[in-house]
Design a protein around this motif. Sequence first.
Motif, PDB file in Angstrom:
ATOM      1  N   PHE A 257      71.325  82.554  -9.795  1.00 34.53           N
ATOM      2  CA  PHE A 257      71.821  83.099 -11.062  1.00 34.53           C
ATOM      3  C   PHE A 257      73.252  83.587 -10.851  1.00 34.53           C
ATOM      4  O   PHE A 257      73.641  83.886  -9.731  1.00 34.53           O
ATOM      5  CB  PHE A 257      70.893  84.254 -11.469  1.00 34.53           C
ATOM      6  N   HIS A 258      74.020  83.705 -11.928  1.00 37.13           N
ATOM      7  CA  HIS A 258      75.424  84.136 -11.810  1.00 37.13           C
ATOM      8  C   HIS A 258      76.174  83.159 -10.916  1.00 37.13           C
ATOM      9  O   HIS A 258      76.734  83.573  -9.886  1.00 37.13           O
ATOM     10  CB  HIS A 258      75.525  85.527 -11.165  1.00 37.13           C
ATOM     11  N   GLY A 259      76.183  81.902 -11.253  1.00 37.43           N
ATOM     12  CA  GLY A 259      76.758  80.936 -10.324  1.00 37.43           C
ATOM     13  C   GLY A 259      75.857  80.849  -9.112  1.00 37.43           C
ATOM     14  O   GLY A 259      74.664  80.580  -9.230  1.00 37.43           O
ATOM     15  N   TYR A 260      76.410  81.173  -7.935  1.00 37.45           N
ATOM     16  CA  TYR A 260      75.593  81.115  -6.718  1.00 37.45           C
ATOM     17  C   TYR A 260      75.282  82.521  -6.198  1.00 37.45           C
ATOM     18  O   TYR A 260      74.715  82.691  -5.138  1.00 37.45           O
ATOM     19  CB  TYR A 260      76.344  80.312  -5.636  1.00 37.45           C
ATOM     20  N   THR A 261      75.648  83.552  -6.969  1.00 35.66           N
ATOM     21  CA  THR A 261      75.660  84.882  -6.345  1.00 35.66           C
ATOM     22  C   THR A 261      74.291  85.518  -6.190  1.00 35.66           C
ATOM     23  O   THR A 261      74.113  86.371  -5.338  1.00 35.66           O
ATOM     24  CB  THR A 261      76.540  85.872  -7.148  1.00 35.66           C
ATOM     25  N   TYR A 262      73.305  85.156  -6.978  1.00 32.93           N
ATOM     26  CA  TYR A 262      72.061  85.929  -7.024  1.00 32.93           C
ATOM     27  C   TYR A 262      70.879  84.986  -6.803  1.00 32.93           C
ATOM     28  O   TYR A 262      70.616  84.098  -7.613  1.00 32.93           O
ATOM     29  CB  TYR A 262      71.973  86.596  -8.407  1.00 32.93           C
ATOM     30  N   ALA A 263      70.141  85.199  -5.710  1.00 31.38           N
ATOM     31  CA  ALA A 263      68.958  84.373  -5.423  1.00 31.38           C
ATOM     32  C   ALA A 263      67.784  84.883  -6.243  1.00 31.38           C
ATOM     33  O   ALA A 263      67.372  86.037  -6.091  1.00 31.38           O
ATOM     34  CB  ALA A 263      68.629  84.439  -3.940  1.00 31.38           C
ATOM     35  N   THR A 264      67.266  84.052  -7.123  1.00 32.23           N
ATOM     36  CA  THR A 264      66.194  84.470  -8.035  1.00 32.23           C
ATOM     37  C   THR A 264      64.916  83.725  -7.662  1.00 32.23           C
ATOM     38  O   THR A 264      64.558  82.723  -8.290  1.00 32.23           O
ATOM     39  CB  THR A 264      66.601  84.196  -9.500  1.00 32.23           C
TER      40      THR A 264
ATOM     41  N   GLN B  39      64.648  96.688  -8.301  1.00 30.03           N
ATOM     42  CA  GLN B  39      65.617  97.225  -7.335  1.00 30.03           C
ATOM     43  C   GLN B  39      66.649  96.165  -6.963  1.00 30.03           C
ATOM     44  O   GLN B  39      67.846  96.438  -6.885  1.00 30.03           O
ATOM     45  CB  GLN B  39      64.903  97.737  -6.079  1.00 30.03           C
ATOM     46  N   LYS B  40      66.168  94.946  -6.755  1.00 33.16           N
ATOM     47  CA  LYS B  40      67.101  93.864  -6.416  1.00 33.16           C
ATOM     48  C   LYS B  40      68.086  93.628  -7.573  1.00 33.16           C
ATOM     49  O   LYS B  40      69.274  93.413  -7.362  1.00 33.16           O
ATOM     50  CB  LYS B  40      66.306  92.589  -6.112  1.00 33.16           C
ATOM     51  N   TYR B  41      67.561  93.705  -8.780  1.00 31.40           N
ATOM     52  CA  TYR B  41      68.401  93.513  -9.966  1.00 31.40           C
ATOM     53  C   TYR B  41      69.467  94.619 -10.035  1.00 31.40           C
ATOM     54  O   TYR B  41      70.645  94.358 -10.249  1.00 31.40           O
ATOM     55  CB  TYR B  41      67.507  93.544 -11.204  1.00 31.40           C
ATOM     56  N   TYR B  42      69.025  95.867  -9.830  1.00 31.85           N
ATOM     57  CA  TYR B  42      69.993  96.973  -9.876  1.00 31.85           C
ATOM     58  C   TYR B  42      71.057  96.770  -8.800  1.00 31.85           C
ATOM     59  O   TYR B  42      72.260  96.907  -9.053  1.00 31.85           O
ATOM     60  CB  TYR B  42      69.291  98.332  -9.702  1.00 31.85           C
ATOM     61  N   ALA B  43      70.611  96.440  -7.580  1.00 34.29           N
ATOM     62  CA  ALA B  43      71.548  96.308  -6.460  1.00 34.29           C
ATOM     63  C   ALA B  43      72.563  95.197  -6.689  1.00 34.29           C
ATOM     64  O   ALA B  43      73.714  95.294  -6.264  1.00 34.29           O
ATOM     65  CB  ALA B  43      70.774  96.054  -5.164  1.00 34.29           C
ATOM     66  N   ASN B  44      72.146  94.141  -7.366  1.00 35.58           N
ATOM     67  CA  ASN B  44      73.012  92.967  -7.495  1.00 35.58           C
ATOM     68  C   ASN B  44      73.692  92.824  -8.848  1.00 35.58           C
ATOM     69  O   ASN B  44      74.565  91.965  -9.007  1.00 35.58           O
ATOM     70  CB  ASN B  44      72.202  91.703  -7.170  1.00 35.58           C
ATOM     71  N   ILE B  45      73.306  93.644  -9.814  1.00 39.08           N
ATOM     72  CA  ILE B  45      73.933  93.574 -11.133  1.00 39.08           C
ATOM     73  C   ILE B  45      74.633  94.885 -11.491  1.00 39.08           C
ATOM     74  O   ILE B  45      75.762  94.877 -11.991  1.00 39.08           O
ATOM     75  CB  ILE B  45      72.871  93.250 -12.231  1.00 39.08           C
TER      76      ILE B  45
ATOM     77  N   ASP C 220      68.792  85.977   2.464  1.00 37.29           N
ATOM     78  CA  ASP C 220      69.728  85.905   1.362  1.00 37.29           C
ATOM     79  C   ASP C 220      70.431  87.250   1.191  1.00 37.29           C
ATOM     80  O   ASP C 220      69.817  88.302   1.283  1.00 37.29           O
ATOM     81  CB  ASP C 220      69.011  85.542   0.063  1.00 37.29           C
ATOM     82  N   ARG C 221      71.727  87.180   0.926  1.00 37.09           N
ATOM     83  CA  ARG C 221      72.510  88.423   0.844  1.00 37.09           C
ATOM     84  C   ARG C 221      72.019  89.338  -0.275  1.00 37.09           C
ATOM     85  O   ARG C 221      72.130  90.567  -0.185  1.00 37.09           O
ATOM     86  CB  ARG C 221      73.995  88.115   0.664  1.00 37.09           C
ATOM     87  N   THR C 222      71.447  88.762  -1.331  1.00 36.18           N
ATOM     88  CA  THR C 222      70.984  89.612  -2.430  1.00 36.18           C
ATOM     89  C   THR C 222      69.742  90.406  -2.031  1.00 36.18           C
ATOM     90  O   THR C 222      69.529  91.518  -2.500  1.00 36.18           O
ATOM     91  CB  THR C 222      70.716  88.780  -3.693  1.00 36.18           C
ATOM     92  N   ASP C 223      68.912  89.839  -1.146  1.00 39.64           N
ATOM     93  CA  ASP C 223      67.764  90.592  -0.635  1.00 39.64           C
ATOM     94  C   ASP C 223      68.230  91.693   0.316  1.00 39.64           C
ATOM     95  O   ASP C 223      67.680  92.796   0.321  1.00 39.64           O
ATOM     96  CB  ASP C 223      66.786  89.657   0.093  1.00 39.64           C
ATOM     97  N   ILE C 224      69.240  91.386   1.125  1.00 42.81           N
ATOM     98  CA  ILE C 224      69.766  92.415   2.034  1.00 42.81           C
ATOM     99  C   ILE C 224      70.354  93.561   1.207  1.00 42.81           C
ATOM    100  O   ILE C 224      70.105  94.739   1.477  1.00 42.81           O
ATOM    101  CB  ILE C 224      70.836  91.827   2.975  1.00 42.81           C
ATOM    102  N   ALA C 225      71.117  93.225   0.171  1.00 43.18           N
ATOM    103  CA  ALA C 225      71.728  94.262  -0.680  1.00 43.18           C
ATOM    104  C   ALA C 225      70.665  95.146  -1.303  1.00 43.18           C
ATOM    105  O   ALA C 225      70.848  96.358  -1.439  1.00 43.18           O
ATOM    106  CB  ALA C 225      72.585  93.611  -1.760  1.00 43.18           C
ATOM    107  N   SER C 226      69.552  94.554  -1.686  1.00 40.71           N
ATOM    108  CA  SER C 226      68.470  95.330  -2.295  1.00 40.71           C
ATOM    109  C   SER C 226      67.956  96.382  -1.313  1.00 40.71           C
ATOM    110  O   SER C 226      67.747  97.542  -1.680  1.00 40.71           O
ATOM    111  CB  SER C 226      67.346  94.377  -2.717  1.00 40.71           C
ATOM    112  N   TYR C 227      67.788  95.991  -0.052  1.00 37.41           N
ATOM    113  CA  TYR C 227      67.331  96.950   0.964  1.00 37.41           C
ATOM    114  C   TYR C 227      68.394  98.026   1.210  1.00 37.41           C
ATOM    115  O   TYR C 227      68.090  99.194   1.424  1.00 37.41           O
ATOM    116  CB  TYR C 227      67.012  96.212   2.271  1.00 37.41           C
TER     117      TYR C 227
END
Length: 400
Positions: free
Chosen positions: A23-30, A191-197, A291-298
């Motif tokens: 999602f968001h181009g390549y930025t967010y692994a959904t 949480q992942k959504y908050y961290a990445n959006i 995936d960086r979005t999962d790391i960001a969530s943690y």
Amino acid sequence: MAARLIKDGVYSVGAVDWNERRFHGYTYATKRGVTYNSYLIVDEKITLIDTVRGGFENELIGNIKEVVDPSKIDTIIINHIEPDHSGAFPEMLKTCPNAKIYGTKTAKSGLLKYYGSVGDWTTVKSEQSLNIGKRILNFIDVPMIHWPDSMFTYSAYDKILFSNDGFGQHYATNKIFDDEVNFNDLMDEAQKYYANILWPFSLLVASKLTAMSKLNLDIKLIAPSHGLIWREHVQEIIKTYFYWSSNSCKNRVAVIYETMWNSTEKMARKIVEGITSQGVEAALFDVTKNDRTDIASYMLDAKGWIFGSSTHDGEMLPVIAGFLHFLKGSKAKGRKSFAFGSYGWNCGAIKNIEDMVSGITTLSQPLKIVFNPTQEELDMCFKAGKDFALEIKDSKLYGQ
Ligand code: FEO
């Protein structure tokens, strides 16, 4: 997905994007896909709240047709113009020729830039409302949740807050309410959504939440434009948004690294052992495998962030370089950190890491070793992790 009644006269008519994995181009692994929620209120004035992503127009129109003739829609409210919500707007202008359109001033200028037309437009802002029959819809400006144009719409009659990106989760499902799915999975996605959006806008999120709480809105449902509707856990998700947006942290450490010949990985593992020996939670992330979005969530509520890289051609490795670049956008503050890594003859990676994270973390002494770590050097890594954990535990700046 069919139209679904969520409250008398209020239907969910949006689209489910089961196969969206980036999602968001390549930025967010959904990994669970995405939904683009849209809501239809059947009142004296038939009202559509938000549209859907371009390409899903037919799903939206088909769902609306199950309830009303789409050409009879009187009102379209645009809570947010990002294309995942406005992509179907041009088609809806054609489909609903008599509809009056409502949104913020910045929504209007943005839609004109995207699509060249805004239809029969009325600009609205906080404290303004719209009477659609039995219901009065109140508008609440929420700039940067998620873009400058964003607003919420509240129906006191239904006790529903239509929150667009706010309180969203990327979670494709045929369920509709929070209590119909596994709660832990749902909160992980929230949480992942908050961290990445929303993470970069936490100061604004916090101030808007505070302002909204003073309005004393009676909210029984929060209907976001992504994912499940909050019904059972309304107060919990609001409380959790206060927590995330306050930059509060747990005694938790993320150790993130990229390794070439496993020497930096051996260091990372010993650092984690040292941290956990003190009863502090830690997780190890090889950036090439997570995936960086999962790391960001943690990392969102982790008090410590530790970064490691081998040095290659005098520089840190490329995947962690990309990750740190991505992380700068979080605008986080106050985290504790140090850099570590193995090198041969020029330890450029440590300086690279420190330069990248010095604005968002407080750095302790780095840890660097030549080639493969000896047992003595591994013991040093263990001690560095242990000392870091003790520092984290004693930190009074953040945490609960
Ligand atoms: Fe779901 Fe900011 O768009």
